[in-house]
Motif scaffolding. Structure first.
Motif, PDB file in Angstrom:
ATOM      1  N   UNK A 136      11.298  -6.961  -4.035  1.00  0.00           N
ATOM      2  CA  UNK A 136      10.678  -5.651  -3.773  1.00  0.00           C
ATOM      3  C   UNK A 136      11.047  -4.583  -4.804  1.00  0.00           C
ATOM      4  N   UNK A 137      12.321  -4.504  -5.180  1.00  0.00           N
ATOM      5  CA  UNK A 137      12.727  -3.477  -6.130  1.00  0.00           C
ATOM      6  C   UNK A 137      12.250  -3.788  -7.546  1.00  0.00           C
ATOM      7  N   UNK A 138      12.190  -5.070  -7.908  1.00  0.00           N
ATOM      8  CA  UNK A 138      11.628  -5.441  -9.219  1.00  0.00           C
ATOM      9  C   UNK A 138      10.163  -5.046  -9.289  1.00  0.00           C
ATOM     10  N   UNK A 148      13.591   2.091  -0.403  1.00  0.00           N
ATOM     11  CA  UNK A 148      14.623   1.056  -0.344  1.00  0.00           C
ATOM     12  C   UNK A 148      14.005  -0.177   0.302  1.00  0.00           C
ATOM     13  N   UNK A 149      14.691  -1.296   0.186  1.00  0.00           N
ATOM     14  CA  UNK A 149      14.200  -2.512   0.833  1.00  0.00           C
ATOM     15  C   UNK A 149      14.110  -2.290   2.337  1.00  0.00           C
ATOM     16  N   UNK A 158       0.829  -1.208   0.000  1.00  0.00           N
ATOM     17  CA  UNK A 158       0.000   0.000   0.000  1.00  0.00           C
ATOM     18  C   UNK A 158       0.865   1.261   0.000  1.00  0.00           C
ATOM     19  N   UNK A 159       2.001   1.212   0.667  1.00  0.00           N
ATOM     20  CA  UNK A 159       2.912   2.359   0.640  1.00  0.00           C
ATOM     21  C   UNK A 159       3.506   2.556  -0.756  1.00  0.00           C
ATOM     22  N   UNK A 160       3.915   1.471  -1.400  1.00  0.00           N
ATOM     23  CA  UNK A 160       4.475   1.559  -2.750  1.00  0.00           C
ATOM     24  C   UNK A 160       3.443   2.123  -3.718  1.00  0.00           C
ATOM     25  N   UNK A 170      14.311 -10.778   6.261  1.00  0.00           N
ATOM     26  CA  UNK A 170      13.028 -11.505   6.361  1.00  0.00           C
ATOM     27  C   UNK A 170      12.006 -10.913   5.399  1.00  0.00           C
ATOM     28  N   UNK A 171      11.982  -9.569   5.309  1.00  0.00           N
ATOM     29  CA  UNK A 171      11.040  -8.918   4.392  1.00  0.00           C
ATOM     30  C   UNK A 171      11.350  -9.280   2.948  1.00  0.00           C
ATOM     31  N   UNK A 172      12.627  -9.203   2.575  1.00  0.00           N
ATOM     32  CA  UNK A 172      13.013  -9.489   1.192  1.00  0.00           C
ATOM     33  C   UNK A 172      12.593 -10.904   0.805  1.00  0.00           C
TER      34      UNK A 172
END
Length: 303
Positions: free
Chosen positions: A241-243, A214-215, A203-205, A228-230
Motif C-alpha cells: 500500500x505505501x509503495x 497509513x495502512x 479510490x480514496x488514495x 489482511x488488507x496489507x
C-alpha cells in the motif's frame, strides 16, 4: 470519488495514432519484434492465432479486441503450419491499403483492423506496469466502433484531428480495460479494482493523495484488518500500500513539475508532504534528481 483507471489513462497521455487493415489467407505467419509502444487490433471477420511472448497463445475470432499496453514480441498466424515472416514495427514502411499475409488471391480467412499509438508520459513504464500485458476482450461492439472511428480519423486531415484522436484513444483504453476480466488479471490496477474492498482504498488514495494515509487508515476504508488488507493489497497490486501511494504521488508530482505552473511548496502540499524540503528529499531519492532539475529538464516521453 476519483476513478483510478481514468486518472492513470490521463497521466499516460496517449496520442499519435496509426492504423491499417490486415488480412490473411492460406498458410501464413508473421513474427513482430518487440515494439514497446501500445498496440491494438479488432477482428472484423474470420479467425487466427495470436501468440504473445510470455502469454498463452489464443485464438482470435470475429468481434475480438486485443490491447497490448507495452507491445512485446508476438506471432500472428493462420491455422496451417507456415514459416513466420519477420517484421519490425519500427522500420517497416507504412504501406497504404490493406496489408495481406499468405495467399494473395481469393477471399481472406481473417480480416483485422490493427494499429498503435504512443504514451507521451515519461512515467509510462510505471503506469503501464499497473496494467495487464495482454488485454483480450470478446464481443464488445463498442470497442469495434471505437477502433473504426480511430481508423477513419487517423486517415483524415480534418481540423481538430489530434484532439479527436487523443480523446478516442483515451475512451478506447478505458473501455478496453473496464471490459477486461479484472479478477483473473495479473497483479496490477485492474485486479485491485476488481476487488470491491481494495477498490475503496484505491479510490480514496487517488481521490485525496495529499492525505497522510497509513495502512491502518486504508484498511479501515476497506473494512479489513490491517494485516489482511496489507496482504490482500500487495498480492493484488504487486506493490505494498505505501509503495503504491508513493509511486502515485510521484507520478502526480512529475506531471505538476512538467507543467511548471506551481511553486515547489504547492507541489509538495498537493502530493502530501508537509514542506518543500521534505518533498524535495523524497522526490530526489525516488527519481534520482531534484524537483528543480526535473522541472528544467523533464525526460521526453517514450514515443
Amino acid at each position: 470519488m476519483t476513478d483510478p483507471l481514468t486518472q492513470v489513462i490521463a497521466l499516460l497521455r496517449p496520442s499519435a495514432v496509426f492504423s491499417k487493415g490486415i488480412s490473411g489467407a492460406g498458410p501464413w505467419a508473421v513474427r513482430y519484434s518487440v515494439f514497446g509502444q501500445p498496440s491494438f487490433c479488432v477482428v472484423l471477420q474470420g479467425s487466427c492465432l495470436l501468440a504473445v511472448d510470455g502469454e498463452a497463445a489464443i485464438t482470435l475470432e470475429a468481434g475480438d479486441f486485443v490491447l497490448l499496453p507495452a507491445t512485446p514480441g508476438f506471432t500472428m498466424s493462420g491455422f496451417a503450419p507456415a514459416k513466420a515472416v519477420s517484421m519490425d514495427p519500427r522500420t517497416n514502411p507504412a504501406a497504404t491499403g490493406e496489408l495481406r499475409h499468405g495467399n494473395r488471391g481469393g477471399p481472406p480467412d481473417v480480416r483485422l483492423l490493427g494499429g498503435y499509438f504512443v504514451f507521451d508520459s515519461p512515467d509510462a513504464e510505471l503506469l503501464v506496469s499497473l496494467l495487464p500485458a495482454l488485454v483480450h476482450v470478446r464481443g464488445v461492439e463498442r470497442l469495434s466502433v471505437l477502433v473504426r472511428l480511430l481508423s477513419e480519423e487517423s486517415k483524415e486531415r480534418r481540423s481538430g484531428r489530434e484532439l479527436v484522436l487523443t480523446r478516442l484513444v483515451e475512451v478506447l483504453l478505458i473501455e478496453a480495460l473496464r471490459a477486461a476480466p479484472g479478477d483473473s488479471a495479473p497483479p496490477g490496477l485492474l485486479r485491485g479494482l476488481a476487488d470491491a474492498r481494495l477498490a475503496r482504498a484505491l479510490r480514496h488514495v487517488h481521490g485525496d493523495p495529499a492525505r497522510p494515509w497509513t495502512v491502518a487508515d486504508l484498511a479501515r476504508k476497506s473494512a479489513l484488518s490491517r494485516s489482511a488488507f496489507f496482504e490482500r493489497f500487495t498480492r493484488a497490486l504487486g506493490l505494498s500500500p505505501m509503495e503504491y501511494l508513493v509511486a502515485w504521488r510521484m507520478a502526480i508530482a512529475k506531471g505538476l513539475l512538467r507543467r511548471q505552473e506551481f511553486g515547489l511548496a504547492e507541489v509538495a502540499e498537493r502530493v502530501g508532504y508537509g514542506s518543500a524540503s521534505a518533498f524535495s528529499t523524497a522526490f530526489s531519492r525516488y527519481v534520482g534528481q531534484s524537483p528543480g532539475q526535473y522541472a528544467r529538464h523533464p525526460p521526453a516521453g517514450p514515443g
